[in-house]
Design a protein around this motif. Structure first.
Motif, short mmCIF file in Angstrom:
data_model
loop_
_atom_site.label_atom_id
_atom_site.label_comp_id
_atom_site.label_asym_id
_atom_site.label_seq_id
_atom_site.Cartn_x
_atom_site.Cartn_y
_atom_site.Cartn_z
N LYS A 31 0.88 -1.26 0.00
CA LYS A 31 -0.17 -0.07 0.10
C LYS A 31 0.81 1.30 -0.03
N MET A 32 1.90 1.23 0.80
CA MET A 32 3.09 2.34 0.83
C MET A 32 3.57 2.55 -0.44
N GLN A 33 3.91 1.53 -1.04
CA GLN A 33 4.51 1.69 -2.32
C GLN A 33 3.73 2.32 -3.36
N ASN A 34 2.46 2.09 -3.44
CA ASN A 34 1.51 2.35 -4.22
C ASN A 34 1.26 3.91 -3.90
N GLU A 35 1.19 4.27 -2.84
CA GLU A 35 1.35 5.72 -2.45
C GLU A 35 2.33 6.32 -2.76
N ILE A 36 3.32 5.99 -2.65
CA ILE A 36 4.81 6.56 -3.21
C ILE A 36 4.50 6.86 -4.58
N VAL A 37 4.15 5.70 -5.22
CA VAL A 37 3.93 6.01 -7.01
C VAL A 37 3.02 6.95 -7.03
N ALA A 38 1.86 7.09 -6.46
CA ALA A 38 0.75 8.45 -6.69
C ALA A 38 1.29 9.53 -6.32
N LEU A 39 2.36 9.38 -5.22
CA LEU A 39 2.94 11.02 -4.89
C LEU A 39 4.01 11.47 -5.95
N LYS A 40 4.85 10.50 -6.45
CA LYS A 40 5.68 10.91 -7.52
C LYS A 40 4.85 11.39 -8.66
N LYS A 41 3.76 10.78 -8.94
CA LYS A 41 3.13 11.29 -10.07
C LYS A 41 2.72 12.70 -10.20
N GLN A 42 2.10 12.86 -8.75
CA GLN A 42 1.62 14.16 -8.47
C GLN A 42 2.80 15.33 -8.54
N MET A 43 3.85 15.02 -8.00
CA MET A 43 5.22 15.81 -7.86
C MET A 43 5.54 16.11 -9.51
N ALA A 44 5.43 15.06 -10.24
CA ALA A 44 5.85 15.21 -11.87
C ALA A 44 4.65 16.37 -12.35
N GLN A 45 3.47 16.31 -12.04
CA GLN A 45 2.43 17.11 -12.35
C GLN A 45 2.72 18.52 -12.00
N LEU A 46 3.05 18.62 -10.57
CA LEU A 46 3.36 19.91 -10.16
C LEU A 46 4.62 20.60 -10.81
N VAL A 47 5.35 19.80 -10.97
CA VAL A 47 6.94 20.39 -11.73
C VAL A 47 6.16 20.97 -12.90
N LYS A 48 5.55 20.04 -13.73
CA LYS A 48 5.17 20.51 -15.08
C LYS A 48 4.43 21.96 -15.20
N LEU A 49 3.36 21.84 -13.91
CA LEU A 49 2.66 22.94 -13.74
C LEU A 49 3.26 24.12 -13.45
N VAL A 50 4.44 24.19 -12.73
CA VAL A 50 5.31 25.19 -12.37
C VAL A 50 6.24 25.55 -13.41
N THR A 51 6.50 24.67 -14.45
CA THR A 51 7.27 25.04 -15.51
C THR A 51 6.38 26.06 -16.52
N VAL A 52 5.17 25.51 -16.51
CA VAL A 52 4.19 26.27 -17.65
C VAL A 52 3.92 27.53 -16.86
N MET A 53 3.66 27.65 -15.82
CA MET A 53 3.73 29.04 -14.95
C MET A 53 4.76 29.83 -15.27
N LYS A 54 5.72 29.47 -15.09
CA LYS A 54 7.23 30.05 -15.38
C LYS A 54 7.35 30.87 -16.86
N GLN A 55 6.87 29.92 -17.93
CA GLN A 55 7.03 30.22 -19.00
C GLN A 55 5.87 31.44 -19.42
N LYS A 56 4.59 31.33 -18.85
CA LYS A 56 3.93 32.17 -19.04
C LYS A 56 4.06 33.57 -18.30
N LEU A 57 4.72 33.59 -17.19
CA LEU A 57 5.05 34.82 -16.50
C LEU A 57 6.21 35.62 -17.22
N LYS A 58 6.89 34.94 -18.13
CA LYS A 58 7.98 35.59 -18.82
C LYS A 58 7.55 36.52 -19.97
#
Length: 184
Positions: A157-184
């Motif tokens: 269960k914890m391994q599955n939660e870690i995988v889900a958290l990694k996916k969420q982190m990847a999505q957040l990184v993408k979102l931050v990257t897009v926001m930075k590009q829009k702010l430029k």
């Protein structure tokens, strides 16, 4: 519990008085010690039926008093309630569950109901505490297949939660990257 001698070792006069006031009148003889050094003297001199020990004390700490109690087979038999307003200080030295160490824990501040429950638990734990000879004779328990399966399920269960958290982190990184590009 009529006629029990209770030793309350706490540097706070308020706590010592509070314990005395919360106990049923006439059933207990409460002895007060203001620090660990005085508490150790009273343990030897008075042989209390219960020790209520604050963990953070001047002169001799509650941890040192606890170690002294644990090192002497006669003292180990005395029911013990360990008290602290900072539970993490206790768990740094003594891992939970506290019951496996044969003492009750009472977190400050406390109410009468919590005090009573802790005292009852301390007496119950003292009754079931194995003697030194019994403790040496008891073999280590065999791993229980049900426990092993339960732990494996928790790990999965914890391994599955870690995988889900990694996916969420990847999505957040993408979102931050897009926001930075829009702010430029």
């Amino acid at each position: 519990m009529a006629g029990h001698k209770i030793l309350v070792i706490d540097d706070s006069k308020v706590i010592r008085v509070r314990v005395k006031e919360m106990l049923p009148q006439g059933n207990f003889n409460v002895i007060e010690a203001k620090d660990g050094q005085e508490g150790l003297k009273f343990i030897s001199k008075e042989r209390p039926n219960l020790i209520m020990l604050d963990f953070l004390l001047p002169k001799v700490t509650g941890w040192e008093v606890f170690q002294k109690i644990q090192s002497q087979s006669q003292l180990k038999k005395i029911p013990l309630v360990l008290m602290s307003g900072r539970k993490e200080e206790v768990t740094d030295k003594i891992p939970e569950p506290f019951e496996k160490h044969f003492f009750a824990f009472l977190e400050k501040p406390f109410e009468k109901k919590e005090l009573t429950a802790a005292i009852k638990l301390a007496f119950e734990l003292a009754k079931i505490r194995p003697s030194e000879a019994e403790a040496m004779e008891v073999p280590a328990p065999e791993p229980n297949s049900a426990n092993v399966k339960a732990l494996q399920a928790q790990v999965k269960k914890m391994q599955n939660e870690i995988v889900a958290l990694k996916k969420q982190m990847a999505q957040l990184v993408k979102l931050v990257t897009v926001m930075k590009q829009k702010l430029k």
